[in-house]
Design a protein around this motif. Structure first.
Motif, short mmCIF file in Angstrom:
data_model
loop_
_atom_site.label_atom_id
_atom_site.label_comp_id
_atom_site.label_asym_id
_atom_site.label_seq_id
_atom_site.Cartn_x
_atom_site.Cartn_y
_atom_site.Cartn_z
N GLN A 29 -6.15 5.78 0.02
CA GLN A 29 -6.00 4.49 0.78
C GLN A 29 -4.87 4.85 1.85
O GLN A 29 -3.85 4.04 1.80
CB GLN A 29 -5.70 3.59 -0.28
CG GLN A 29 -6.52 3.14 -1.26
CD GLN A 29 -6.04 2.49 -2.53
OE1 GLN A 29 -4.85 2.57 -2.94
NE2 GLN A 29 -7.00 1.70 -3.32
N ALA A 30 -5.33 5.87 2.60
CA ALA A 30 -4.18 6.12 3.78
C ALA A 30 -3.97 4.93 4.60
O ALA A 30 -2.78 4.76 4.99
CB ALA A 30 -4.62 7.41 4.35
N GLY A 31 -4.76 4.14 4.81
CA GLY A 31 -4.65 2.97 5.74
C GLY A 31 -3.81 2.00 5.30
O GLY A 31 -3.16 1.16 6.07
N ASP A 32 -4.10 1.71 3.90
CA ASP A 32 -3.11 0.62 3.27
C ASP A 32 -2.81 1.04 2.01
O ASP A 32 -3.78 0.62 0.71
CB ASP A 32 -3.95 -0.69 3.17
CG ASP A 32 -3.38 -2.09 2.79
OD1 ASP A 32 -1.90 -1.77 2.25
OD2 ASP A 32 -3.62 -3.05 2.75
N PRO A 33 -1.95 1.89 1.57
CA PRO A 33 -1.49 2.42 0.28
C PRO A 33 -1.27 1.30 -1.00
O PRO A 33 -1.41 1.57 -2.06
CB PRO A 33 -0.36 3.26 0.56
CG PRO A 33 0.28 2.80 1.62
CD PRO A 33 -0.83 2.34 2.69
#
Length: 179
Positions: free
Chosen positions: A63-67
């Motif tokens: 979930q690199a974009g929204d951890p």
């Protein structure tokens, strides 16, 4: 004197002298919220299938974009784990029956500690429980029952025998109760 109190009105009558008798008869029905809270607590304590089980999410995606987001797969996984354990307990008729007998026989008064019995009351209760456990040996030696405020006896019967509940304590009787 007589006093009628409708449902949902509490009362604790005490005789002020020897010339007065006070009898209070009633049942305080538990709320669904109270039942569920007690049931869930019992399930957590007694349910062996969930002890040591940890939440796991082996299919967790990066979930690199929204951890900080919890994705729907994680929510579904937690839901399945909890649902499996709750349904397992509810589907176990003996476990549920034992819980319900314990629940309805518990003392509902606000005692800071268990009811203290004096020596005579303790002996009477012991004799009564002995007679319940082994009625064949109690014939001719029937125990003397003494009233103890707040003491609640209930029982269930099934193909496995009779279970007696006294103030939320369970006693198994393989022979059942006499007719």
């Amino acid at each position: 004197d007589m006093l009628y109190l409708p449902p949902r009105w509490s009362h604790h009558g005490i005789s002020l002298d020897q010339e007065c008798c006070t009898y209070s008869i009633g049942f305080r029905a538990p709320s669904l919220q109270e039942m569920m809270a007690h049931l869930l607590e019992e399930m957590i304590i007694s349910n062996q299938s969930c002890k040591g089980e940890m939440y796991g999410d082996p299919n967790l995606k990066s979930q690199a974009g929204d951890p900080g987001i919890i994705d729907q797969d994680a929510i579904n996984q937690a839901n399945r784990m909890i649902r499996r354990n709750i349904c397992g307990f509810l589907d176990d008729e003996k476990a549920f029956s034992d819980w319900f007998g314990t629940f309805v026989s518990r003392n509902k008064r606000d005692h800071p500690q268990p009811i203290a019995l004096d020596d005579v009351e303790e002996r009477c209760l012991d004799k009564t429980l002995d007679a319940i456990r082994d009625p064949a040996n109690a014939v001719g030696q029937l125990p003397v029952l003494a009233r103890v405020e707040g003491l609640i006896f209930v029982y269930t019967q099934s193909s496995e025998g009779t279970q007696v509940f006294v103030n939320a304590e369970r006693f198994d009787l393989s022979h059942g109760l006499g007719s």
